[in-house]
Design a protein around this motif. Structure first.
Motif, PDB file in Angstrom:
ATOM      1  N   THR A   1     -10.783 -23.050 -10.901  1.00 27.18           N
ATOM      2  CA  THR A   1     -12.101 -23.128 -11.528  1.00 27.18           C
ATOM      3  C   THR A   1     -11.959 -22.522 -12.925  1.00 27.18           C
ATOM      4  O   THR A   1     -10.966 -21.854 -13.226  1.00 27.18           O
ATOM      5  CB  THR A   1     -13.169 -22.322 -10.754  1.00 27.18           C
ATOM      6  OG1 THR A   1     -12.823 -20.921 -10.812  1.00 27.18           O
ATOM      7  CG2 THR A   1     -13.261 -22.773  -9.300  1.00 27.18           C
TER       8      THR A   1
ATOM      9  N   PRO B   1     -17.809 -27.380  -1.040  1.00 23.96           N
ATOM     10  CA  PRO B   1     -18.496 -28.628  -1.386  1.00 23.96           C
ATOM     11  C   PRO B   1     -17.644 -29.871  -1.120  1.00 23.96           C
ATOM     12  O   PRO B   1     -18.163 -30.902  -0.663  1.00 23.96           O
ATOM     13  CB  PRO B   1     -18.790 -28.469  -2.882  1.00 23.96           C
ATOM     14  CG  PRO B   1     -18.897 -26.992  -3.082  1.00 23.96           C
ATOM     15  CD  PRO B   1     -17.839 -26.424  -2.181  1.00 23.96           C
TER      16      PRO B   1
ATOM     17  N   GLN C   1     -14.626 -17.618  -5.928  1.00 27.64           N
ATOM     18  CA  GLN C   1     -15.152 -18.648  -6.826  1.00 27.64           C
ATOM     19  C   GLN C   1     -14.660 -20.032  -6.414  1.00 27.64           C
ATOM     20  O   GLN C   1     -15.429 -21.003  -6.375  1.00 27.64           O
ATOM     21  CB  GLN C   1     -14.731 -18.340  -8.268  1.00 27.64           C
ATOM     22  CG  GLN C   1     -15.416 -19.211  -9.304  1.00 27.64           C
ATOM     23  CD  GLN C   1     -16.899 -18.877  -9.462  1.00 27.64           C
ATOM     24  OE1 GLN C   1     -17.309 -17.734  -9.249  1.00 27.64           O
ATOM     25  NE2 GLN C   1     -17.689 -19.863  -9.847  1.00 27.64           N
ATOM     26  N   LEU C   2     -13.376 -20.135  -6.102  1.00 26.17           N
ATOM     27  CA  LEU C   2     -12.787 -21.407  -5.700  1.00 26.17           C
ATOM     28  C   LEU C   2     -13.382 -21.902  -4.390  1.00 26.17           C
ATOM     29  O   LEU C   2     -13.683 -23.091  -4.237  1.00 26.17           O
ATOM     30  CB  LEU C   2     -11.270 -21.253  -5.554  1.00 26.17           C
ATOM     31  CG  LEU C   2     -10.480 -22.493  -5.136  1.00 26.17           C
ATOM     32  CD1 LEU C   2     -10.580 -23.571  -6.207  1.00 26.17           C
ATOM     33  CD2 LEU C   2      -9.023 -22.129  -4.874  1.00 26.17           C
ATOM     34  N   THR C   3     -13.561 -21.004  -3.440  1.00 24.62           N
ATOM     35  CA  THR C   3     -14.082 -21.378  -2.125  1.00 24.62           C
ATOM     36  C   THR C   3     -15.462 -21.983  -2.213  1.00 24.62           C
ATOM     37  O   THR C   3     -15.724 -23.077  -1.688  1.00 24.62           O
ATOM     38  CB  THR C   3     -14.124 -20.151  -1.197  1.00 24.62           C
ATOM     39  OG1 THR C   3     -12.784 -19.667  -0.985  1.00 24.62           O
ATOM     40  CG2 THR C   3     -14.748 -20.502   0.148  1.00 24.62           C
ATOM     41  N   TRP C   4     -16.355 -21.286  -2.895  1.00 25.36           N
ATOM     42  CA  TRP C   4     -17.751 -21.699  -2.894  1.00 25.36           C
ATOM     43  C   TRP C   4     -18.072 -22.752  -3.953  1.00 25.36           C
ATOM     44  O   TRP C   4     -19.010 -23.542  -3.771  1.00 25.36           O
ATOM     45  CB  TRP C   4     -18.644 -20.480  -3.058  1.00 25.36           C
ATOM     46  CG  TRP C   4     -18.442 -19.518  -1.928  1.00 25.36           C
ATOM     47  CD1 TRP C   4     -17.796 -18.320  -1.968  1.00 25.36           C
ATOM     48  CD2 TRP C   4     -18.844 -19.708  -0.567  1.00 25.36           C
ATOM     49  NE1 TRP C   4     -17.767 -17.740  -0.720  1.00 25.36           N
ATOM     50  CE2 TRP C   4     -18.403 -18.574   0.165  1.00 25.36           C
ATOM     51  CE3 TRP C   4     -19.520 -20.711   0.107  1.00 25.36           C
ATOM     52  CZ2 TRP C   4     -18.631 -18.421   1.526  1.00 25.36           C
ATOM     53  CZ3 TRP C   4     -19.754 -20.566   1.476  1.00 25.36           C
ATOM     54  CH2 TRP C   4     -19.308 -19.429   2.163  1.00 25.36           C
ATOM     55  N   GLN C   5     -17.311 -22.783  -5.020  1.00 30.11           N
ATOM     56  CA  GLN C   5     -17.577 -23.770  -6.068  1.00 30.11           C
ATOM     57  C   GLN C   5     -16.878 -25.100  -5.806  1.00 30.11           C
ATOM     58  O   GLN C   5     -17.398 -26.162  -6.165  1.00 30.11           O
ATOM     59  CB  GLN C   5     -17.120 -23.229  -7.433  1.00 30.11           C
ATOM     60  CG  GLN C   5     -17.421 -24.193  -8.591  1.00 30.11           C
ATOM     61  CD  GLN C   5     -16.964 -23.648  -9.933  1.00 30.11           C
ATOM     62  OE1 GLN C   5     -16.741 -22.450 -10.098  1.00 30.11           O
ATOM     63  NE2 GLN C   5     -16.820 -24.533 -10.913  1.00 30.11           N
ATOM     64  N   VAL C   6     -15.700 -25.058  -5.176  1.00 33.08           N
ATOM     65  CA  VAL C   6     -14.889 -26.268  -5.037  1.00 33.08           C
ATOM     66  C   VAL C   6     -14.582 -26.656  -3.590  1.00 33.08           C
ATOM     67  O   VAL C   6     -14.873 -27.774  -3.154  1.00 33.08           O
ATOM     68  CB  VAL C   6     -13.558 -26.130  -5.814  1.00 33.08           C
ATOM     69  CG1 VAL C   6     -12.712 -27.390  -5.650  1.00 33.08           C
ATOM     70  CG2 VAL C   6     -13.825 -25.847  -7.286  1.00 33.08           C
TER      71      VAL C   6
END
Length: 214
Positions: free
Chosen positions: A47, A88, A80-85
């Motif tokens: 991200t 989803p 950040q990577l888990t929840w943003q990418v």
């Protein structure tokens, strides 16, 4: 292709130079040919925020970084990577192929740095909401062999983690094998000391044909 497609999140682990990127390339290609949507991510990073954290973590100029800060920075990038990418993408039915995930923290900061695995686990569960890969592919090979494969990364070209002494990387390797021993159903351990195409074929037989159905 097995229509159940149960495995959606696959992580690739191992010490630097073990060949993770090559297997990720092959799996992404197989999935695309089979018409299965998929994305690739890397840690730390993946991200805009994560890439900035990656720069800090791997910069040789960050040599004064203490271990606790290292743990928290890796965990911040992962959150950040888990929840943003990742989440989803999985919610949309895509496969996620990750170059490292939670096991990397256990191996590098747990076994390598000596931090308590239970404490690290609490931080990771909070950061990721307890998300774990459906399958983790561990490419295992001797530290000296892996180091010799890092062409173009001698001396000043190596990042902060790659510059750690061999003893550190041997602890990390042993840590990975210990983790795999505790979760044999999730881990697929491949002998990465073999020639590249042999490793790929072993992966195809033991993962693609077994997990996916060909």
């Amino acid at each position: 292709m097995n229509d159940s497609r149960k495995t959606k999140f696959v992580s690739f682990e191992g010490i630097d130079g073990c060949g993770k990127s090559t297997l990720m390339d092959r799996l992404a290609g197989w999935l695309t040919e089979a018409g299965v949507p998929n994305i690739r991510v890397r840690e730390p990073g993946g991200t805009a925020i994560g890439e900035k954290i990656r720069d800090i973590l791997l910069d040789p100029a960050s040599s004064e970084m203490i271990g606790r800060a290292e743990v928290l920075l890796y965990s911040a990038s992962r959150a950040q990577l888990t929840w943003q990418v990742i989440v989803p993408a999985m919610e949309k039915g895509a496969w996620v192929l990750a170059d490292r995930f939670v096991d990397a923290t256990f191996a590098y900061q747990g076994f390598g740095r000596g931090f308590d695995l239970e404490h690290l686990g609490m931080i990771q569960r909070w950061a990721t909401g307890g998300l774990m890969p459906d399958k983790t592919v561990l490419l295992d090979c001797d530290v000296d062999l892996a180091t010799s494969r890092l062409s173009g990364r001698d001396g000043l070209d190596r990042d902060r983690i790659e510059r750690e002494e061999g003893a550190f990387h041997r602890k990390v390797r042993d840590g990975y094998l210990a983790l795999a021993g505790k979760e044999p159903a999730r881990f697929l351990v491949l002998d990465a000391s073999k020639p590249l195409e042999e490793v790929v074929e072993d992966f195809r037989k033991r993962f693609w044909l077994v997990e996916i159905g060909g």
